[in-house]
Design a protein around this motif. Structure first.
Motif, PDB file in Angstrom:
ATOM      1  N   GLU A   1     -19.603  12.839  -2.829  1.00 12.71           N
ATOM      2  CA  GLU A   1     -18.553  11.908  -2.401  1.00 12.71           C
ATOM      3  C   GLU A   1     -17.236  12.255  -3.085  1.00 12.71           C
TER       4      GLU A   1
ATOM      5  N   THR B   1     -27.080   3.413   7.073  1.00 12.58           N
ATOM      6  CA  THR B   1     -27.490   2.015   7.218  1.00 12.58           C
ATOM      7  C   THR B   1     -28.253   1.811   8.525  1.00 12.58           C
TER       8      THR B   1
ATOM      9  N   TYR C   1     -16.368   6.465  -0.295  1.00  9.57           N
ATOM     10  CA  TYR C   1     -17.331   6.548  -1.392  1.00  9.57           C
ATOM     11  C   TYR C   1     -18.434   5.527  -1.138  1.00  9.57           C
ATOM     12  N   SER C   2     -19.610   5.760  -1.704  1.00  7.74           N
ATOM     13  CA  SER C   2     -20.645   4.721  -1.684  1.00  7.74           C
ATOM     14  C   SER C   2     -20.853   4.138  -3.074  1.00  7.74           C
ATOM     15  N   SER C   3     -20.304   4.797  -4.107  1.00  5.64           N
ATOM     16  CA  SER C   3     -20.358   4.239  -5.461  1.00  5.64           C
ATOM     17  C   SER C   3     -19.360   3.087  -5.553  1.00  5.64           C
TER      18      SER C   3
ATOM     19  N   LYS D   1     -31.174   5.465   2.372  1.00  7.10           N
ATOM     20  CA  LYS D   1     -30.332   5.210   1.204  1.00  7.10           C
ATOM     21  C   LYS D   1     -29.496   6.439   0.863  1.00  7.10           C
ATOM     22  N   VAL D   2     -28.179   6.239   0.788  1.00  5.65           N
ATOM     23  CA  VAL D   2     -27.281   7.307   0.339  1.00  5.65           C
ATOM     24  C   VAL D   2     -27.287   7.344  -1.186  1.00  5.65           C
TER      25      VAL D   2
ATOM     26  N   ASN E   1     -22.028   6.519   5.728  1.00  3.59           N
ATOM     27  CA  ASN E   1     -22.583   5.240   5.253  1.00  3.59           C
ATOM     28  C   ASN E   1     -23.162   4.439   6.414  1.00  3.59           C
TER      29      ASN E   1
END
Length: 396
Positions: free
Chosen positions: A120, A131, A359-361, A136-137, A127
């Motif tokens: 990322e 979903t 981002y996914s964080s 799960k990323v 994302n």
């Protein structure tokens, strides 16, 4: 009242499109907006495409084969061979955009609860696709300080678990414009072979490599035949975003047969758009030479002007037509909305894409934006000046 699904509630809104209502309201008030938020090129679609559309001679717009017409897939395989990639027509499933190719790939190789590792920032819809697939990323962070280069292999390996099924990269990258080197691709190839994973490469920006750099497709990597899955599309290559034609490419026969079952469930990709996309493959190299020159000039103008703004850090892209800029603001979502609602320079403002959605964080990228340099240089200069004035006026 009936309830919406948990999956539906979990689907993320597009960071690229969620500000559209504010832009529409700004335009109603008479503001002119420079759209830097979305990768919709202003480059003209090749003439051969429109000639093919005008020359269509059919009586019925019928279904095509679920995997796409044989003529089109053969021509795609010839395109790859011109790029020194040995791919046959039966290694290709034509899809409704690269988005559907990603959904087919996810559905073919992962079950609910499985994991996919993605450097990322990444294309925000990864994302959404994850979903929708119940996947799960697991992010591995690349940093603006080193131009968003591939994180060390050790960082990937720390994250590999029994549930890990694949690594996904975008090359060149959206939203960073980063172009992976041959050495980086080789490291990824070695890693997925070592851990028996799939390597998915979103290569829709393949043609757009700058400064003498070369794009390295994962399909060229020896020994990766069972691991490599490429996502491709006509959208950006030929400035045909609205055609909605993409394709999934792999030499893994079981993967292709599985993806075909998903393709059969949606019947077929658009027939007329396939005819137009097949014609696009006859686009002369001179078209790409001109487009790449155009993008290089736009990139150089944009980066040069952004670097002059106090407090702004920008990574220099070597491909695609995006860059990430870090701003002296706390929250770029609020800033982007403020630009549309409350700010203008002589009746003009800009629309940008807040980068947190790439981002996914949680909490990462809050002070960053993605800029798509899909406008002419004159417009980019005006847009950057608006950004400069806005940063002086904005109060967190």
């Amino acid at each position: 009242m009936p309830k919406i699904s948990q999956k539906g509630n979990s689907m993320p809104a597009s960071p690229i499109r969620k500000l559209v209502p504010y832009a529409e309201e700004a335009e109603k008030k008479g503001k002119h907006i420079y759209y830097l938020n979305i990768g919709q090129p202003d480059i003209k679609t090749p003439d051969v495409v429109f000639e093919a559309i005008r020359d269509i001679d059919i009586d019925v717009i019928a279904y095509s084969r679920s995997e796409g017409s044989e003529a089109y897939r053969k021509k795609i395989s010839e395109y790859y061979k011109k790029n020194d990639i040995s791919v046959e027509a039966n290694d290709i499933v034509v899809t409704t955009g690269g988005s559907e190719a990603l959904l087919f790939a996810f559905g073919s190789i992962m079950d609910a609860g499985d994991e996919i590792i993605i450097p990322e920032p990444f294309y925000a819809n990864y994302n959404g696709f994850s979903t929708a697939s119940g996947v799960k990323v697991v992010p591995v962070i690349s940093k603006i300080e080193n131009n968003f280069a591939l994180p060390p292999v050790e960082e990937f390996e720390k994250l590999i678990s029994p549930n890990t099924k694949a690594i996904l990269i975008c090359n060149p990258g959206n939203p960073t414009g980063y172009l992976y080197s041959k050495e980086e691709v080789e490291k990824l190839a070695a890693m997925v072979k070592k851990h028996d994973l799939f390597l998915i490469a979103d290569e829709v920006y393949r043609e757009f490599a700058y400064d003498g750099a070369t794009h390295h497709s994962i399909l060229k990597e020896p020994g990766l035949e069972e691991h490599a899955i490429v996502i491709d599309s006509v959208s950006k290559r030929y400035s045909m975003c609205g055609a909605r034609i993409g394709y999934l490419v792999s030499k893994n026969k079981q993967l292709i047969q599985t993806a075909l079952k998903f393709a059969q469930a949606r019947l077929s990709p658009p027939t007329l758009a396939q005819i137009a996309s097949e014609a696009a493959l006859d686009t002369p190299q001179s078209y790409f030479d001109e487009v790449i020159s155009d993008y290089v000039n736009r990139r150089n103008t944009l980066i040069s002007e952004l670097e002059k703004i106090d407090g702004v850090t920008v990574a220099k892209p070597n491909g695609a037509f995006y860059c990430i800029a870090q701003l002296p603001v706390k929250n770029s979502d609020d800033f982007a909305q403020w630009l549309l609602e409350s700010f203008d320079v002589d009746g003009e403002t800009i629309m940008v894409a807040p980068a947190a959605g790439f981002y996914s964080s949680p909490g990462v990228g809050l002070n960053q934006i993605r800029i798509a340099y899909v406008l002419k240089e004159e417009s980019l200069l005006k847009a950057v000046n608006i950004l400069k004035q806005a940063l002086k006026a904005y109060k967190d």
